[in-house]
Design an enzyme around this catalytic site. Structure first.
Site, PDB file in Angstrom:
ATOM      1  N   ARG A   1       0.810  -1.222   0.000  1.00  0.00           N
ATOM      2  CA  ARG A   1       0.000   0.000   0.000  1.00  0.00           C
ATOM      3  C   ARG A   1       0.843   1.271   0.000  1.00  0.00           C
ATOM      4  NH1 ARG A   1      -3.297  -3.169   3.750  1.00  0.00           N
ATOM      5  NH2 ARG A   1      -5.088  -3.954   2.580  1.00  0.00           N
TER       6      ARG A   1
ATOM      7  N   LYS B   1       3.839  11.304 -11.387  1.00  0.00           N
ATOM      8  CA  LYS B   1       3.000  10.508 -12.285  1.00  0.00           C
ATOM      9  C   LYS B   1       3.707   9.187 -12.565  1.00  0.00           C
ATOM     10  CE  LYS B   1       0.206  13.858 -14.825  1.00  0.00           C
ATOM     11  NZ  LYS B   1      -0.128  14.363 -16.175  1.00  0.00           N
TER      12      LYS B   1
ATOM     13  N   GLU C   1      10.952  18.153 -24.659  1.00  0.00           N
ATOM     14  CA  GLU C   1      10.268  18.501 -23.411  1.00  0.00           C
ATOM     15  C   GLU C   1      10.846  19.777 -22.803  1.00  0.00           C
ATOM     16  OE1 GLU C   1       7.629  17.184 -22.166  1.00  0.00           O
ATOM     17  OE2 GLU C   1       7.481  15.081 -22.788  1.00  0.00           O
TER      18      GLU C   1
ATOM     19  N   LYS D   1       8.511  22.999 -13.814  1.00  0.00           N
ATOM     20  CA  LYS D   1       7.625  21.882 -13.509  1.00  0.00           C
ATOM     21  C   LYS D   1       7.309  21.814 -12.023  1.00  0.00           C
ATOM     22  CE  LYS D   1       6.297  17.217 -14.401  1.00  0.00           C
ATOM     23  NZ  LYS D   1       6.477  15.987 -15.169  1.00  0.00           N
TER      24      LYS D   1
ATOM     25  N   GLU E   1      -3.652  17.364 -11.125  1.00  0.00           N
ATOM     26  CA  GLU E   1      -4.224  17.817 -12.394  1.00  0.00           C
ATOM     27  C   GLU E   1      -5.733  18.030 -12.279  1.00  0.00           C
ATOM     28  OE1 GLU E   1      -3.995  15.955 -16.724  1.00  0.00           O
ATOM     29  OE2 GLU E   1      -1.990  16.266 -15.906  1.00  0.00           O
TER      30      GLU E   1
ATOM     31  N   ARG F   1      -1.813  22.025 -14.166  1.00  0.00           N
ATOM     32  CA  ARG F   1      -0.854  20.982 -14.537  1.00  0.00           C
ATOM     33  C   ARG F   1      -1.133  20.435 -15.926  1.00  0.00           C
ATOM     34  NH1 ARG F   1       1.652  16.056 -10.842  1.00  0.00           N
ATOM     35  NH2 ARG F   1       2.950  15.207 -12.503  1.00  0.00           N
TER      36      ARG F   1
ATOM     37  N   ASN G   1       0.783  19.035 -20.691  1.00  0.00           N
ATOM     38  CA  ASN G   1       0.435  18.063 -21.726  1.00  0.00           C
ATOM     39  C   ASN G   1       0.463  18.664 -23.131  1.00  0.00           C
ATOM     40  OD1 ASN G   1      -0.062  15.904 -19.900  1.00  0.00           O
ATOM     41  ND2 ASN G   1      -2.071  16.766 -19.427  1.00  0.00           N
TER      42      ASN G   1
ATOM     43  N   HIS H   1       0.931  16.552 -26.267  1.00  0.00           N
ATOM     44  CA  HIS H   1       0.796  15.140 -25.927  1.00  0.00           C
ATOM     45  C   HIS H   1      -0.462  14.491 -26.510  1.00  0.00           C
ATOM     46  CE1 HIS H   1       4.063  16.144 -23.298  1.00  0.00           C
ATOM     47  NE2 HIS H   1       4.119  14.925 -22.799  1.00  0.00           N
TER      48      HIS H   1
ATOM     49  N   HIS I   1       0.570  11.486 -28.514  1.00  0.00           N
ATOM     50  CA  HIS I   1       0.232  10.126 -28.099  1.00  0.00           C
ATOM     51  C   HIS I   1      -0.515   9.389 -29.202  1.00  0.00           C
ATOM     52  CE1 HIS I   1       0.614  10.665 -23.442  1.00  0.00           C
ATOM     53  NE2 HIS I   1       1.771  10.497 -24.043  1.00  0.00           N
TER      54      HIS I   1
ATOM     55  N   HIS J   1       8.902   8.880 -27.578  1.00  0.00           N
ATOM     56  CA  HIS J   1       7.977   9.825 -26.953  1.00  0.00           C
ATOM     57  C   HIS J   1       8.290  11.290 -27.248  1.00  0.00           C
ATOM     58  CE1 HIS J   1       5.149  11.550 -24.170  1.00  0.00           C
ATOM     59  NE2 HIS J   1       6.123  12.129 -23.489  1.00  0.00           N
TER      60      HIS J   1
END
Length: 366
Positions: free
Chosen positions: A120, A142, A184, A226, A236, A241, A245, A248, A252, A266
């Site tokens: 956990r 993330k 990036e 960042k 987000e 935030r 993206n 992206h 993606h 990427h």
């Protein structure tokens, strides 16, 4: 040493940045080891960096055990996650232990997610070895794996306890990976910092050619940006935030069409995606065509793709939009898009018609 703090209350953590830091990592990690063996997860391409890290730990009296995985996006899978979790449990990982993620975004995402679910939640440290991971994925918590439905669809927000960034490790990075990470870096200028984008136009080529001072400056500037955004919107939820993206959603879709393979990695997808986002914005009168062309010109100048042709994607707009429908940001049938009113003036638009996006993509050169 530059130290940047991600301010998240009880989850606040430092990011240390300095050339040569990997050789001194034991000094930072020893207090976290609690006299126990420290697990290091890395990939087969990083044996040299692993040896440096383990030597530093040994010098500080810390035993370590390496778990070496296959490199590449294919390792962000259910199967590898299961093997990694079993291995960590077999060596007796405790909730108070810190697992070290030594590698690029794949290793960081995978280890972070494993640590989010093991017992956990146990702790982990990011030591990113690619430019992309140093300026983006190692910061912000993330974590995820990929599935048949798409990229990063199974994951959790799980912040690291510390990030150690050594710009010097980039000397061993293949130029293609370095360029992908640079995409990036440029993204931060496109979001809300036009002066930094201009800095990239002036210095990007020298940075990629090996100038360590420029690399360190770019990393510090990007990580600071960042850290500020993550502190304002960790999960987000406010839209702040989401600005990270940029590129992206288009990117993606291109990655999905190429099978998340080495055809398009990427950062290359992000570069092409940013160019498409600016051209789409220009087509709708949000920004000037000159600004969209300026973005595309910089990608070409550093040998990054500026659209479908450079990304080796020939699919029609409907096919690419279908990939977008699997985006994790989809809400009530609506997909938010990051569009631009100009360089450094990115905003979130929730009114974009996907049929219009498909028509725009159909008109793009292949």
């Amino acid at each position: 040493m530059t130290v940047i703090t991600v301010n998240l209350g009880a989850r606040t953590y430092p990011i240390h940045i300095r050339a040569g830091l990997l050789e001194e990592a034991g000094d930072h990690l020893a207090p976290l080891a609690r006299g126990r063996t420290m697990a290091i997860v890395t990939d087969e391409n990083l044996s040299g960096h692993l040896a440096t890290l383990q030597a530093s730990l040994t010098a500080h009296g810390v035993a370590s055990e390496a778990i070496v995985l296959s490199p590449g996006e294919g390792s962000k899978s259910w199967a590898t996650l299961e093997r990694l979790c079993d291995h960590l449990l077999d060596i007796g990982i405790e909730r108070g232990d810190h697992v070290v993620a030594l590698g690029g975004g794949v290793i960081g995402d995978l280890v972070g997610f494993a640590c989010a679910i093991l017992k956990r939640g146990c702790r982990f440290v990011q030591i990113p070895t690619t430019l992309l991971a140093q300026v983006d994925s190692s910061v912000g918590g993330k974590t995820a794996i990929n599935t048949r439905a798409g990229k990063n669809l199974i994951g959790a927000f799980h912040q690291p306890a510390m990030v150690l960034i050594d710009p010097q490790v980039l000397d061993t990075l293949p130029i293609r990976e370095l360029r992908a990470g640079y995409a990036e870096v440029v993204k931060y200028g496109l979001i809300d910092d036009p002066a930094f984008f201009a800095w990239c136009e002036t210095n990007g080529a020298a940075l990629l050619a090996g100038d360590i001072a420029l690399r360190e400056y770019a990393i510090i500037h990007s990580v600071s940006a960042k850290a500020r955004i993550v502190a304002a919107d960790e999960h987000e939820t406010t839209g702040t935030r989401a600005l990270l993206n940029l590129g992206h959603t288009f990117g993606h879709a291109l990655e999905a069409e190429t099978g998340f393979s080495q055809t398009l990695i990427h950062g290359e997808g992000v570069a092409a995606g940013c160019a498409l986002a600016f051209r789409y914005s220009a087509a709708h009168g949000l920004c000037s065509r000159d600004e969209a062309d300026r973005v595309a010109a910089h990608w070409r100048a550093v040998q990054l793709p500026d659209g479908l042709a450079g990304a080796h994607v020939a699919a029609d707009g409907a096919t690419l939009v279908d990939h977008m429908r699997h985006d994790k940001k989809m809400a009530a049938g609506t997909l938010p898009f990051l569009l631009a009113r100009g360089i450094g003036r990115t905003y979130l638009d929730t009114t974009v018609d996907l049929a219009d996006v498909a028509a725009f993509l159909d008109a793009e050169p292949r």
